[in-house]
Design a protein around this motif. Sequence first.
Motif, PDB file in Angstrom:
ATOM      1  N   LYS A  61     -16.850   0.441 -11.226  1.00 42.33           N
ATOM      2  CA  LYS A  61     -16.210   0.926 -10.011  1.00 42.33           C
ATOM      3  C   LYS A  61     -15.315   2.118 -10.342  1.00 42.33           C
ATOM      4  O   LYS A  61     -14.488   2.051 -11.252  1.00 42.33           O
ATOM      5  CB  LYS A  61     -15.373  -0.203  -9.404  1.00 42.33           C
ATOM      6  N   PRO A  62     -15.461   3.205  -9.602  1.00 45.56           N
ATOM      7  CA  PRO A  62     -14.639   4.373  -9.905  1.00 45.56           C
ATOM      8  C   PRO A  62     -13.172   4.121  -9.570  1.00 45.56           C
ATOM      9  O   PRO A  62     -12.844   3.309  -8.705  1.00 45.56           O
ATOM     10  CB  PRO A  62     -15.227   5.465  -9.012  1.00 45.56           C
ATOM     11  N   TYR A  63     -12.319   4.822 -10.232  1.00 44.24           N
ATOM     12  CA  TYR A  63     -10.880   4.692 -10.029  1.00 44.24           C
ATOM     13  C   TYR A  63     -10.500   5.301  -8.686  1.00 44.24           C
ATOM     14  O   TYR A  63     -10.871   6.423  -8.364  1.00 44.24           O
ATOM     15  CB  TYR A  63     -10.120   5.410 -11.154  1.00 44.24           C
ATOM     16  N   GLU A  64      -9.768   4.537  -7.906  1.00 38.12           N
ATOM     17  CA  GLU A  64      -9.294   5.024  -6.618  1.00 38.12           C
ATOM     18  C   GLU A  64      -7.767   5.081  -6.658  1.00 38.12           C
ATOM     19  O   GLU A  64      -7.105   4.059  -6.817  1.00 38.12           O
ATOM     20  CB  GLU A  64      -9.735   4.092  -5.492  1.00 38.12           C
ATOM     21  N   PRO A  65      -7.200   6.253  -6.524  1.00 40.90           N
ATOM     22  CA  PRO A  65      -5.744   6.346  -6.570  1.00 40.90           C
ATOM     23  C   PRO A  65      -5.121   5.629  -5.374  1.00 40.90           C
ATOM     24  O   PRO A  65      -5.708   5.521  -4.307  1.00 40.90           O
ATOM     25  CB  PRO A  65      -5.468   7.847  -6.521  1.00 40.90           C
ATOM     26  N   VAL A  66      -3.934   5.123  -5.567  1.00 44.05           N
ATOM     27  CA  VAL A  66      -3.230   4.397  -4.523  1.00 44.05           C
ATOM     28  C   VAL A  66      -2.811   5.386  -3.441  1.00 44.05           C
ATOM     29  O   VAL A  66      -2.235   6.437  -3.722  1.00 44.05           O
ATOM     30  CB  VAL A  66      -1.989   3.695  -5.115  1.00 44.05           C
ATOM     31  N   SER A  67      -3.115   5.030  -2.214  1.00 45.75           N
ATOM     32  CA  SER A  67      -2.726   5.925  -1.118  1.00 45.75           C
ATOM     33  C   SER A  67      -1.213   5.863  -0.928  1.00 45.75           C
ATOM     34  O   SER A  67      -0.527   4.962  -1.415  1.00 45.75           O
ATOM     35  CB  SER A  67      -3.436   5.533   0.169  1.00 45.75           C
ATOM     36  N   GLN A  68      -0.701   6.817  -0.214  1.00 48.63           N
ATOM     37  CA  GLN A  68       0.745   6.895  -0.014  1.00 48.63           C
ATOM     38  C   GLN A  68       1.239   5.694   0.787  1.00 48.63           C
ATOM     39  O   GLN A  68       2.313   5.153   0.511  1.00 48.63           O
ATOM     40  CB  GLN A  68       1.099   8.200   0.701  1.00 48.63           C
ATOM     41  N   GLU A  69       0.444   5.231   1.743  1.00 44.66           N
ATOM     42  CA  GLU A  69       0.840   4.062   2.538  1.00 44.66           C
ATOM     43  C   GLU A  69       0.928   2.816   1.670  1.00 44.66           C
ATOM     44  O   GLU A  69       1.847   2.009   1.816  1.00 44.66           O
ATOM     45  CB  GLU A  69      -0.149   3.839   3.670  1.00 44.66           C
ATOM     46  N   ASP A  70      -0.042   2.650   0.756  1.00 41.80           N
ATOM     47  CA  ASP A  70      -0.016   1.497  -0.141  1.00 41.80           C
ATOM     48  C   ASP A  70       1.211   1.538  -1.043  1.00 41.80           C
ATOM     49  O   ASP A  70       1.828   0.508  -1.324  1.00 41.80           O
ATOM     50  CB  ASP A  70      -1.280   1.445  -0.985  1.00 41.80           C
ATOM     51  N   ALA A  71       1.570   2.708  -1.505  1.00 44.45           N
ATOM     52  CA  ALA A  71       2.746   2.845  -2.365  1.00 44.45           C
ATOM     53  C   ALA A  71       4.016   2.486  -1.602  1.00 44.45           C
ATOM     54  O   ALA A  71       4.896   1.797  -2.132  1.00 44.45           O
ATOM     55  CB  ALA A  71       2.826   4.259  -2.909  1.00 44.45           C
ATOM     56  N   LEU A  72       4.127   2.928  -0.348  1.00 46.01           N
ATOM     57  CA  LEU A  72       5.298   2.592   0.454  1.00 46.01           C
ATOM     58  C   LEU A  72       5.372   1.097   0.735  1.00 46.01           C
ATOM     59  O   LEU A  72       6.452   0.498   0.696  1.00 46.01           O
ATOM     60  CB  LEU A  72       5.290   3.377   1.767  1.00 46.01           C
ATOM     61  N   LEU A  73       4.224   0.477   1.018  1.00 44.71           N
ATOM     62  CA  LEU A  73       4.188  -0.960   1.266  1.00 44.71           C
ATOM     63  C   LEU A  73       4.617  -1.739   0.030  1.00 44.71           C
ATOM     64  O   LEU A  73       5.414  -2.685   0.118  1.00 44.71           O
ATOM     65  CB  LEU A  73       2.790  -1.393   1.707  1.00 44.71           C
TER      66      LEU A  73
END
Length: 84
Positions: A61-73
């Motif tokens: 599975k390719p690496y998916e960076p954490v979205s900004q919303e996920d980081a805030l949560l």
Amino acid sequence: MKLAACLSSALMIIASATTAAAAEQCRFIEARSEREACYKRQDAERTARQKTDEAKQAQQKPYEPVSQEDALLAKSLRSICRGC
């Protein structure tokens, strides 16, 4: 029980030593043509092994960076629960 564990450990050590010795056997061949043929075989094996490793990595599975919303949560959840 301990005897079986010791025997299995010994077999693993012997097997790893055998594979390491097989990889370096070419330099001890005295005839130049045979030695070069051995190096070519090892090179072909190495490239085949690299291709299979690359194929395995492509299937992962390719690496998916954490979205900004996920980081805030995640940040807000960490501030709510400190020591759970």
